[in-house]
Design a protein around this motif. Structure first.
Motif, PDB file in Angstrom:
ATOM      1  N   HIS A   1      -2.957   3.203   9.141  1.00 54.23           N
ATOM      2  CA  HIS A   1      -4.140   4.069   9.104  1.00 54.23           C
ATOM      3  C   HIS A   1      -4.643   4.289   7.682  1.00 54.23           C
ATOM      4  O   HIS A   1      -5.105   5.375   7.339  1.00 54.23           O
ATOM      5  N   SER A   2      -4.541   3.256   6.851  1.00 58.08           N
ATOM      6  CA  SER A   2      -5.059   3.310   5.491  1.00 58.08           C
ATOM      7  C   SER A   2      -6.088   2.205   5.302  1.00 58.08           C
ATOM      8  O   SER A   2      -5.970   1.119   5.882  1.00 58.08           O
ATOM      9  N   ASP A   3      -7.096   2.486   4.488  1.00 61.25           N
ATOM     10  CA  ASP A   3      -8.160   1.511   4.263  1.00 61.25           C
ATOM     11  C   ASP A   3      -7.807   0.587   3.100  1.00 61.25           C
ATOM     12  O   ASP A   3      -7.444   1.052   2.012  1.00 61.25           O
ATOM     13  N   ASN A   4      -7.933  -0.718   3.348  1.00 66.08           N
ATOM     14  CA  ASN A   4      -7.782  -1.726   2.288  1.00 66.08           C
ATOM     15  C   ASN A   4      -6.460  -1.585   1.527  1.00 66.08           C
ATOM     16  O   ASN A   4      -6.423  -1.709   0.288  1.00 66.08           O
ATOM     17  N   ALA A   5      -5.394  -1.325   2.231  1.00 67.85           N
ATOM     18  CA  ALA A   5      -4.090  -1.147   1.580  1.00 67.85           C
ATOM     19  C   ALA A   5      -3.517  -2.493   1.154  1.00 67.85           C
ATOM     20  O   ALA A   5      -3.528  -3.457   1.920  1.00 67.85           O
ATOM     21  N   GLU A   6      -3.061  -2.560  -0.076  1.00 69.45           N
ATOM     22  CA  GLU A   6      -2.322  -3.714  -0.574  1.00 69.45           C
ATOM     23  C   GLU A   6      -0.879  -3.265  -0.761  1.00 69.45           C
ATOM     24  O   GLU A   6      -0.581  -2.473  -1.652  1.00 69.45           O
ATOM     25  N   TYR A   7      -0.005  -3.760   0.092  1.00 70.84           N
ATOM     26  CA  TYR A   7       1.351  -3.218   0.142  1.00 70.84           C
ATOM     27  C   TYR A   7       2.195  -3.683  -1.037  1.00 70.84           C
ATOM     28  O   TYR A   7       2.077  -4.815  -1.498  1.00 70.84           O
ATOM     29  N   GLN A   8       3.025  -2.787  -1.506  1.00 69.21           N
ATOM     30  CA  GLN A   8       3.924  -3.035  -2.624  1.00 69.21           C
ATOM     31  C   GLN A   8       5.361  -3.077  -2.101  1.00 69.21           C
ATOM     32  O   GLN A   8       5.664  -2.500  -1.055  1.00 69.21           O
ATOM     33  N   TYR A   9       6.231  -3.733  -2.855  1.00 73.17           N
ATOM     34  CA  TYR A   9       7.600  -3.859  -2.361  1.00 73.17           C
ATOM     35  C   TYR A   9       8.274  -2.502  -2.217  1.00 73.17           C
ATOM     36  O   TYR A   9       9.097  -2.289  -1.332  1.00 73.17           O
ATOM     37  N   LEU A  10       7.885  -1.527  -3.069  1.00 71.44           N
ATOM     38  CA  LEU A  10       8.479  -0.196  -2.944  1.00 71.44           C
ATOM     39  C   LEU A  10       8.087   0.487  -1.643  1.00 71.44           C
ATOM     40  O   LEU A  10       8.804   1.370  -1.170  1.00 71.44           O
ATOM     41  N   ASP A  11       6.950   0.097  -1.054  1.00 72.97           N
ATOM     42  CA  ASP A  11       6.565   0.659   0.245  1.00 72.97           C
ATOM     43  C   ASP A  11       7.640   0.355   1.289  1.00 72.97           C
ATOM     44  O   ASP A  11       8.050   1.226   2.062  1.00 72.97           O
ATOM     45  N   TYR A  12       8.109  -0.890   1.291  1.00 71.75           N
ATOM     46  CA  TYR A  12       9.131  -1.294   2.248  1.00 71.75           C
ATOM     47  C   TYR A  12      10.496  -0.698   1.888  1.00 71.75           C
ATOM     48  O   TYR A  12      11.286  -0.351   2.777  1.00 71.75           O
ATOM     49  N   ILE A  13      10.748  -0.586   0.593  1.00 66.57           N
ATOM     50  CA  ILE A  13      12.005   0.030   0.162  1.00 66.57           C
ATOM     51  C   ILE A  13      12.076   1.466   0.650  1.00 66.57           C
ATOM     52  O   ILE A  13      13.075   1.897   1.254  1.00 66.57           O
ATOM     53  N   TYR A  14      11.014   2.242   0.391  1.00 63.64           N
ATOM     54  CA  TYR A  14      11.029   3.648   0.814  1.00 63.64           C
ATOM     55  C   TYR A  14      11.008   3.782   2.329  1.00 63.64           C
ATOM     56  O   TYR A  14      11.632   4.691   2.890  1.00 63.64           O
ATOM     57  N   TYR A  15      10.295   2.895   2.998  1.00 66.82           N
ATOM     58  CA  TYR A  15      10.303   2.911   4.458  1.00 66.82           C
ATOM     59  C   TYR A  15      11.727   2.673   4.953  1.00 66.82           C
ATOM     60  O   TYR A  15      12.211   3.344   5.875  1.00 66.82           O
ATOM     61  N   GLY A  16      12.420   1.736   4.297  1.00 66.20           N
ATOM     62  CA  GLY A  16      13.815   1.488   4.648  1.00 66.20           C
ATOM     63  C   GLY A  16      14.690   2.698   4.392  1.00 66.20           C
ATOM     64  O   GLY A  16      15.554   3.044   5.206  1.00 66.20           O
TER      65      GLY A  16
ATOM     66  N   GLU B   1      -6.312  15.737   2.192  1.00 66.61           N
ATOM     67  CA  GLU B   1      -7.345  16.517   2.889  1.00 66.61           C
ATOM     68  C   GLU B   1      -8.730  15.928   2.654  1.00 66.61           C
ATOM     69  O   GLU B   1      -9.589  15.945   3.540  1.00 66.61           O
ATOM     70  N   ARG B   2      -8.935  15.399   1.453  1.00 64.92           N
ATOM     71  CA  ARG B   2     -10.240  14.824   1.108  1.00 64.92           C
ATOM     72  C   ARG B   2     -10.301  13.323   1.371  1.00 64.92           C
ATOM     73  O   ARG B   2     -11.364  12.786   1.670  1.00 64.92           O
ATOM     74  N   PHE B   3      -9.175  12.661   1.228  1.00 65.27           N
ATOM     75  CA  PHE B   3      -9.155  11.199   1.361  1.00 65.27           C
ATOM     76  C   PHE B   3      -8.019  10.790   2.309  1.00 65.27           C
ATOM     77  O   PHE B   3      -6.999  10.231   1.887  1.00 65.27           O
ATOM     78  N   PRO B   4      -8.167  11.090   3.604  1.00 67.10           N
ATOM     79  CA  PRO B   4      -7.055  10.896   4.548  1.00 67.10           C
ATOM     80  C   PRO B   4      -6.628   9.442   4.750  1.00 67.10           C
ATOM     81  O   PRO B   4      -5.509   9.190   5.175  1.00 67.10           O
ATOM     82  N   ARG B   5      -7.499   8.484   4.435  1.00 68.27           N
ATOM     83  CA  ARG B   5      -7.169   7.077   4.660  1.00 68.27           C
ATOM     84  C   ARG B   5      -6.940   6.321   3.349  1.00 68.27           C
ATOM     85  O   ARG B   5      -6.896   5.102   3.335  1.00 68.27           O
ATOM     86  N   HIS B   6      -6.762   7.054   2.270  1.00 68.37           N
ATOM     87  CA  HIS B   6      -6.554   6.395   0.983  1.00 68.37           C
ATOM     88  C   HIS B   6      -5.095   5.955   0.869  1.00 68.37           C
ATOM     89  O   HIS B   6      -4.182   6.775   0.981  1.00 68.37           O
ATOM     90  N   PRO B   7      -4.835   4.666   0.640  1.00 62.22           N
ATOM     91  CA  PRO B   7      -3.444   4.184   0.648  1.00 62.22           C
ATOM     92  C   PRO B   7      -2.566   4.807  -0.429  1.00 62.22           C
ATOM     93  O   PRO B   7      -1.372   5.020  -0.206  1.00 62.22           O
ATOM     94  N   ALA B   8      -3.128   5.111  -1.594  1.00 62.52           N
ATOM     95  CA  ALA B   8      -2.300   5.677  -2.681  1.00 62.52           C
ATOM     96  C   ALA B   8      -1.701   7.015  -2.272  1.00 62.52           C
ATOM     97  O   ALA B   8      -0.527   7.300  -2.562  1.00 62.52           O
ATOM     98  N   PHE B   9      -2.480   7.828  -1.571  1.00 59.24           N
ATOM     99  CA  PHE B   9      -1.992   9.154  -1.201  1.00 59.24           C
ATOM    100  C   PHE B   9      -1.037   9.087  -0.014  1.00 59.24           C
ATOM    101  O   PHE B   9      -0.049   9.832   0.041  1.00 59.24           O
ATOM    102  N   ASN B  10      -1.302   8.198   0.925  1.00 63.30           N
ATOM    103  CA  ASN B  10      -0.347   8.016   2.020  1.00 63.30           C
ATOM    104  C   ASN B  10       0.961   7.424   1.504  1.00 63.30           C
ATOM    105  O   ASN B  10       2.045   7.737   1.995  1.00 63.30           O
ATOM    106  N   ARG B  11       0.862   6.577   0.482  1.00 67.33           N
ATOM    107  CA  ARG B  11       2.049   6.017  -0.161  1.00 67.33           C
ATOM    108  C   ARG B  11       2.863   7.136  -0.822  1.00 67.33           C
ATOM    109  O   ARG B  11       4.085   7.212  -0.675  1.00 67.33           O
ATOM    110  N   MET B  12       2.173   8.023  -1.555  1.00 67.78           N
ATOM    111  CA  MET B  12       2.868   9.120  -2.213  1.00 67.78           C
ATOM    112  C   MET B  12       3.472  10.084  -1.199  1.00 67.78           C
ATOM    113  O   MET B  12       4.522  10.681  -1.428  1.00 67.78           O
TER     114      MET B  12
END
Length: 467
Positions: free
Chosen positions: A252-267, A217-228
């Motif tokens: 729709h995230s600012d300055n996101a540095e993707y982690q391998y778990l991002d792709y794992i969970y997306y999968g 709600e406060r940080f809609p484009r923060h990658p850590a929260f979209n990741r969680m």
């Protein structure tokens, strides 16, 4: 470096702490000068200190700026300036501790932080530095020091620091409980991230999701929260929400540095919605990013295992095992490969029939569990899973393939004077085996053994009545 001389309060008349707040702008300029024009930074600092020659807090702020820039000699120089002002200042004392810590002298650092606390029991700085000093090595000591500070002042900043210590030493339950005692709107990005992760690491995904939604709600484009948002929704099998979160994370995230778990969970999420080919695409992206990391290869194996693709799961897990050093290898790796072959051989997704493919998988499982048995002859684990595997190969107990393995389980467990679910299962198999052979006397021996453990066991009663 000289030790601080403790001058009695009776001589001074007062123990005072001055502040450098009026020089915030100059300190900021000094930091910029250190990074951009390191040659003239010392001259700038000397001129700044002349503006208030008797202010040890200003000297401490200057010294700290140099220390953070890894200019230890300059930090010591301005500490010495502040020390010789002969006014007790906790900021100078704490700077002495920070310099000692930079020299890897933890004992000296502790001494100075304790001195700072002694001279101002209500100043959080010394407590916080002391807590940070011991967070990794002795977290209980760190927490106890913060509890002492609680006796003198009750402020959210202290609770926040306690939560950070709990989180940093992996006491996630304590961390979550402490974060929960604070107004969530008062927490910054880092604290909110730790708060949500404290629940996530405990597998309390619903609670983690509540915190994550408040953060978004406060940080809609923060990658850590979209990741969680992606991770927790996936764990809760809310796959539509997870896929929406994946879209936010990747697009729709600012300055996101993707982690391998991002792709794992997306999968995982794609697989949950039945998009199997797209899920595998995501898993393959992980390898493209981290082809040599054994933890990534294991994660891919786990991903395939989770979607029931045991053939690929075993292939990648073997690659993971091949990358382990010899001293890292344990019976667990052989057991885990066996468990995946067992799952492949007992999977009823396509058919309940014992197909040639399932028979081969079960034989491979048996071979793996035999390795476990050889590696750990004192454990029932290997023979127990060999028994279960052979039950699957002989579902009607016509050949008694599991008998020698269950007998070994019985020998190992009873030799230790123990009882367990595995022992009961072994007794029940033996009772049924002899029941099938119409060997009443042998069957009753095992029925009696079952009833010694549980006189009301329905399985034993049923076979007994059928004899």
């Amino acid at each position: 470096m000289k030790r601080i001389i403790i001058i009695t309060i009776a001589i001074l008349g007062i123990c005072c702490t001055l502040h450098a707040d009026n020089f915030d702008r100059e300190i900021t300029l000094l930091k910029q000068t250190i990074s951009k024009d390191s040659v003239h930074a010392r001259q700038f600092a000397e001129a700044l200190l002349k503006k208030d020659k008797k202010n040890p807090d200003l000297a401490a702020a200057i010294g700290t700026a140099f220390l953070h820039a890894n200019r230890l000699e300059d930090a010591e120089y301005f500490y010495d300036k502040g020390y010789h002002m002969y006014r007790i200042s906790t900021t100078i004392i704490n700077l002495a501790g920070d310099i000692a810590l930079a020299k890897n002298d933890r004992q000296q650092a502790e001494y100075y932080y304790e001195r700072a606390i002694y001279f101002d029991k209500r100043d959080p700085a010394g407590y916080f530095k002391y807590a940070k000093l011991y967070t990794k090595n002795d977290p209980e000591k760190a927490i106890n020091k913060l509890k002492v500070l609680h006796l003198y002042r009750r402020e959210p900043a202290i609770d926040l620091k306690m939560a950070e210590v709990y989180y940093d030493c992996n006491r996630f339950d304590d961390a979550a409980r402490t974060y929960a005692s604070l107004p969530v709107d008062s927490l910054g990005k880092e604290a909110l991230t730790s708060y949500a992760l404290s629940y996530y690491f405990q597998q309390k995904f619903d609670s983690a999701l509540v915190v994550t939604r408040k953060a978004i709600e406060r940080f809609p484009r923060h990658p850590a929260f979209n990741r969680m948002l992606l991770y927790n929704n996936t764990e809760l099998k809310r796959y539509d929400d997870a896929l929406a979160a994946a879209s936010k994370l990747f697009y729709h995230s600012d300055n996101a540095e993707y982690q391998y778990l991002d792709y794992i969970y997306y999968g995982y999420a794609l697989n949950g919605r039945g998009h199997f080919d797209q899920a595998i695409e995501q898993f393959n992206k992980v390898l493209e990013l981290n082809k040599d990391r054994k933890d990534v290869i294991r994660a891919i194996s786990e991903a395939y295992e989770k979607i029931g693709d045991y053939e690929h799961a075993i292939t990648y897990y073997r690659q993971y095992v091949d990358k382990l050093d010899e001293e890292e290898k344990t019976p667990f790796e052989e057991y885990h490969i066996g468990s995946m072959y067992y799952a492949m051989g007992t999977n009823e997704k396509n058919t309940k029939d014992l197909t040639p493919e399932k028979i081969e998988a079960l034989r491979q499982a048996d071979a793996q569990f035999e390795k476990v048995e050889q590696m750990r002859p004192d454990s029932y684990l290997g023979p127990y899973w060999r028994a279960r595997t052979n039950v699957a190969l002989d579902p009607e107990t016509e050949k008694g393939l599991a008998k020698p393995h269950y007998m070994k389980v019985i020998d190992i467990i009873t030799s230790k004077g123990e009882t367990s679910a595995q022992l009961m299962e072994s007794y029940k198999y033996m009772a049924y085996y002899y029941y099938r052979k119409h060997d009443k006397d042998s069957c009753l021996i095992y029925i009696d053994k079952i009833m010694e453990i549980d006189p009301m066991d329905s399985y034993a009663i049923q076979i007994s009545n059928a004899l």
